[in-house]
Design a protein around this motif. Structure first.
Motif, PDB file in Angstrom:
ATOM      1  N   ILE A 177      39.075 -23.172 -54.808  1.00 10.01           N
ATOM      2  CA  ILE A 177      37.651 -23.143 -55.160  1.00 10.01           C
ATOM      3  C   ILE A 177      37.031 -24.504 -54.847  1.00 10.01           C
ATOM      4  CG2 ILE A 177      37.986 -21.447 -57.008  1.00 10.01           C
ATOM      5  CD1 ILE A 177      37.523 -23.991 -58.930  1.00 10.01           C
ATOM      6  N   LYS A 178      35.709 -24.499 -54.753  1.00  6.85           N
ATOM      7  CA  LYS A 178      35.011 -25.778 -54.562  1.00  6.85           C
ATOM      8  C   LYS A 178      35.135 -26.603 -55.838  1.00  6.85           C
ATOM      9  CE  LYS A 178      31.683 -23.835 -51.371  1.00  6.85           C
ATOM     10  NZ  LYS A 178      30.339 -23.283 -51.234  1.00  6.85           N
ATOM     11  N   LEU A 179      35.442 -27.874 -55.671  1.00 10.72           N
ATOM     12  CA  LEU A 179      35.587 -28.758 -56.831  1.00 10.72           C
ATOM     13  C   LEU A 179      34.314 -28.750 -57.685  1.00 10.72           C
ATOM     14  CD1 LEU A 179      37.537 -30.698 -58.201  1.00 10.72           C
ATOM     15  CD2 LEU A 179      36.688 -32.523 -56.760  1.00 10.72           C
ATOM     16  N   ALA A 180      33.177 -28.582 -57.032  1.00  8.61           N
ATOM     17  CA  ALA A 180      31.897 -28.564 -57.751  1.00  8.61           C
ATOM     18  C   ALA A 180      31.804 -27.402 -58.744  1.00  8.61           C
ATOM     19  CB  ALA A 180      30.749 -28.481 -56.740  1.00  8.61           C
ATOM     20  N   GLU A 181      32.587 -26.330 -58.496  1.00  7.31           N
ATOM     21  CA  GLU A 181      32.529 -25.141 -59.363  1.00  7.31           C
ATOM     22  C   GLU A 181      33.568 -25.165 -60.476  1.00  7.31           C
ATOM     23  OE1 GLU A 181      30.199 -23.031 -59.119  1.00  7.31           O
ATOM     24  OE2 GLU A 181      29.393 -23.588 -57.154  1.00  7.31           O
ATOM     25  N   LYS A 182      34.398 -26.229 -60.514  1.00  6.64           N
ATOM     26  CA  LYS A 182      35.545 -26.240 -61.439  1.00  6.64           C
ATOM     27  C   LYS A 182      35.140 -26.004 -62.893  1.00  6.64           C
ATOM     28  CE  LYS A 182      39.339 -29.149 -63.036  1.00  6.64           C
ATOM     29  NZ  LYS A 182      39.993 -30.458 -62.962  1.00  6.64           N
ATOM     30  N   GLU A 183      34.158 -26.738 -63.388  1.00 10.62           N
ATOM     31  CA  GLU A 183      33.780 -26.611 -64.812  1.00 10.62           C
ATOM     32  C   GLU A 183      33.216 -25.235 -65.113  1.00 10.62           C
ATOM     33  OE1 GLU A 183      31.426 -29.709 -66.557  1.00 10.62           O
ATOM     34  OE2 GLU A 183      32.732 -31.257 -65.729  1.00 10.62           O
ATOM     35  N   ASN A 184      32.381 -24.753 -64.228  1.00 11.54           N
ATOM     36  CA  ASN A 184      31.750 -23.449 -64.383  1.00 11.54           C
ATOM     37  C   ASN A 184      32.811 -22.347 -64.482  1.00 11.54           C
ATOM     38  OD1 ASN A 184      30.140 -21.175 -64.121  1.00 11.54           O
ATOM     39  ND2 ASN A 184      29.872 -21.436 -61.928  1.00 11.54           N
ATOM     40  N   ILE A 185      33.785 -22.359 -63.560  1.00 12.56           N
ATOM     41  CA  ILE A 185      34.844 -21.335 -63.560  1.00 12.56           C
ATOM     42  C   ILE A 185      35.733 -21.485 -64.792  1.00 12.56           C
ATOM     43  CG2 ILE A 185      36.934 -20.572 -62.332  1.00 12.56           C
ATOM     44  CD1 ILE A 185      35.434 -20.943 -59.733  1.00 12.56           C
ATOM     45  N   SER A 186      36.058 -22.724 -65.161  1.00 13.61           N
ATOM     46  CA  SER A 186      36.867 -22.977 -66.378  1.00 13.61           C
ATOM     47  C   SER A 186      36.240 -22.324 -67.591  1.00 13.61           C
ATOM     48  CB  SER A 186      36.939 -24.466 -66.694  1.00 13.61           C
ATOM     49  OG  SER A 186      37.733 -25.121 -65.816  1.00 13.61           O
ATOM     50  N   GLU A 187      34.935 -22.545 -67.741  1.00 13.91           N
ATOM     51  CA  GLU A 187      34.227 -21.994 -68.914  1.00 13.91           C
ATOM     52  C   GLU A 187      34.325 -20.476 -68.946  1.00 13.91           C
ATOM     53  OE1 GLU A 187      30.188 -23.382 -69.149  1.00 13.91           O
ATOM     54  OE2 GLU A 187      30.843 -25.473 -69.276  1.00 13.91           O
ATOM     55  N   GLN A 188      34.099 -19.858 -67.785  1.00  9.61           N
ATOM     56  CA  GLN A 188      34.109 -18.386 -67.739  1.00  9.61           C
ATOM     57  C   GLN A 188      35.510 -17.827 -68.007  1.00  9.61           C
ATOM     58  OE1 GLN A 188      31.626 -16.484 -64.678  1.00  9.61           O
ATOM     59  NE2 GLN A 188      31.014 -18.557 -64.093  1.00  9.61           N
ATOM     60  N   LEU A 189      36.536 -18.470 -67.447  1.00  8.31           N
ATOM     61  CA  LEU A 189      37.904 -17.997 -67.667  1.00  8.31           C
ATOM     62  C   LEU A 189      38.337 -18.201 -69.123  1.00  8.31           C
ATOM     63  CD1 LEU A 189      39.670 -19.230 -64.399  1.00  8.31           C
ATOM     64  CD2 LEU A 189      39.243 -16.861 -65.033  1.00  8.31           C
ATOM     65  N   SER A 190      37.874 -19.300 -69.714  1.00  8.12           N
ATOM     66  CA  SER A 190      38.252 -19.613 -71.106  1.00  8.12           C
ATOM     67  C   SER A 190      37.749 -18.555 -72.084  1.00  8.12           C
ATOM     68  CB  SER A 190      37.688 -20.972 -71.532  1.00  8.12           C
ATOM     69  OG  SER A 190      38.182 -21.971 -70.680  1.00  8.12           O
ATOM     70  N   GLU A 191      36.657 -17.897 -71.716  1.00 11.40           N
ATOM     71  CA  GLU A 191      36.077 -16.883 -72.609  1.00 11.40           C
ATOM     72  C   GLU A 191      36.786 -15.536 -72.503  1.00 11.40           C
ATOM     73  OE1 GLU A 191      31.995 -16.917 -71.420  1.00 11.40           O
ATOM     74  OE2 GLU A 191      31.652 -18.905 -72.273  1.00 11.40           O
ATOM     75  N   MET A 192      37.652 -15.380 -71.509  1.00  8.90           N
ATOM     76  CA  MET A 192      38.330 -14.087 -71.315  1.00  8.90           C
ATOM     77  C   MET A 192      39.640 -14.022 -72.111  1.00  8.90           C
ATOM     78  SD  MET A 192      37.816 -13.542 -67.242  1.00  8.90           S
ATOM     79  CE  MET A 192      36.213 -13.652 -66.457  1.00  8.90           C
ATOM     80  N   GLN A 193      39.996 -12.799 -72.493  1.00  8.15           N
ATOM     81  CA  GLN A 193      41.233 -12.580 -73.256  1.00  8.15           C
ATOM     82  C   GLN A 193      42.431 -12.414 -72.311  1.00  8.15           C
ATOM     83  OE1 GLN A 193      41.143 -12.431 -76.743  1.00  8.15           O
ATOM     84  NE2 GLN A 193      38.989 -12.997 -76.481  1.00  8.15           N
ATOM     85  N   ASN A 194      43.629 -12.736 -72.809  1.00  5.98           N
ATOM     86  CA  ASN A 194      44.895 -12.472 -72.093  1.00  5.98           C
ATOM     87  C   ASN A 194      44.963 -13.081 -70.690  1.00  5.98           C
ATOM     88  OD1 ASN A 194      45.476 -10.866 -74.335  1.00  5.98           O
ATOM     89  ND2 ASN A 194      44.557  -9.083 -73.355  1.00  5.98           N
ATOM     90  N   ILE A 195      44.331 -14.214 -70.548  1.00  7.45           N
ATOM     91  CA  ILE A 195      44.323 -14.868 -69.234  1.00  7.45           C
ATOM     92  C   ILE A 195      44.809 -16.296 -69.398  1.00  7.45           C
ATOM     93  CG2 ILE A 195      42.744 -15.913 -67.540  1.00  7.45           C
ATOM     94  CD1 ILE A 195      41.149 -13.382 -67.577  1.00  7.45           C
TER      95      ILE A 195
END
Length: 202
Positions: A177-195
């Motif tokens: 992924i683009k380094l610029a998107e790292k925080e955005n993707i982290s936040e979205q993944l953190s909100e998901m269950q069983n991941i």
């Protein structure tokens, strides 16, 4: 923090200019590390063993923090520095520019040399295609088979490149992924269950 840099798309070779009988031949190479730098320098030395001088300058790193200018026997500051200044003027990094000189019998003097090497480097860069490269980071995600649609949707939305995908009861995706998107993707993944996910430094 910067997430991208400008460099050249592909090598440019044999850009010829002449000054009072001397021939100046310009080369530019996109490089990612010292190994590629040495290979490119070696290649040009092998192709032009009889040249009087092989002068060059390079910049490596996001802000060009790793750099050198080499006069290769020309008067100090008359060759490498004018080449290096062209890299700065074009704001390029991860690049090597070499100017090979065949002496033509007439001395150019320091100011003449500065101009000749500067012009040769500029002509060479004018022939190149300048591109912007985004910094990327690898991301590994492990999730339940039933969640693959959600994960793929998220990755597609962020223009991730899929490097590897293993399916089983638990699936694993390796993506870039683009380094610029790292925080955005982290936040979205953190909100998901069983991941579970982790970023891998390349």
């Amino acid at each position: 923090m910067e997430f991208s840099f400008d460099t050249i798309q592909s090598p440019v070779e044999n850009v010829l200019s002449k000054e009072k009988g001397s021939k100046f031949i310009g080369f530019a190479f996109p490089i990612n590390n010292e190994k590629e730098l040495k290979e490119a320098l070696g290649k040009i030395r092998d192709e032009h063993p009889k040249a009087t001088h092989h002068c060059y300058a390079f910049r490596l790193g996001l802000s060009g923090e790793n750099y050198r200018a080499n006069d290769d026997g020309e008067p100090s500051g008359s060759a490498g520095l004018p080449i290096y200044n062209q890299l700065l003027a074009h704001n390029l990094t991860n690049i090597l520019v070499i100017v090979v000189r065949y002496y033509g019998g007439t001395k150019l003097g320091v100011s003449g040399l500065v101009k000749a090497y500067k012009d040769s480097a500029k002509l060479t860069l004018d022939e190149s295609t300048i591109i912007t490269k985004e910094l990327e980071i690898e991301l590994e995600i492990t999730f339940d088979y039933s969640q693959q649609n959600i994960i793929f949707t998220l990755l597609n939305k962020n223009e991730a490149k899929i490097l590897d995908f293993k399916t089983a009861e638990k699936c694993t995706i390796l993506s870039k992924i683009k380094l610029a998107e790292k925080e955005n993707i982290s936040e979205q993944l953190s909100e998901m269950q069983n991941i579970s996910f982790e970023f891998l430094d390349s």
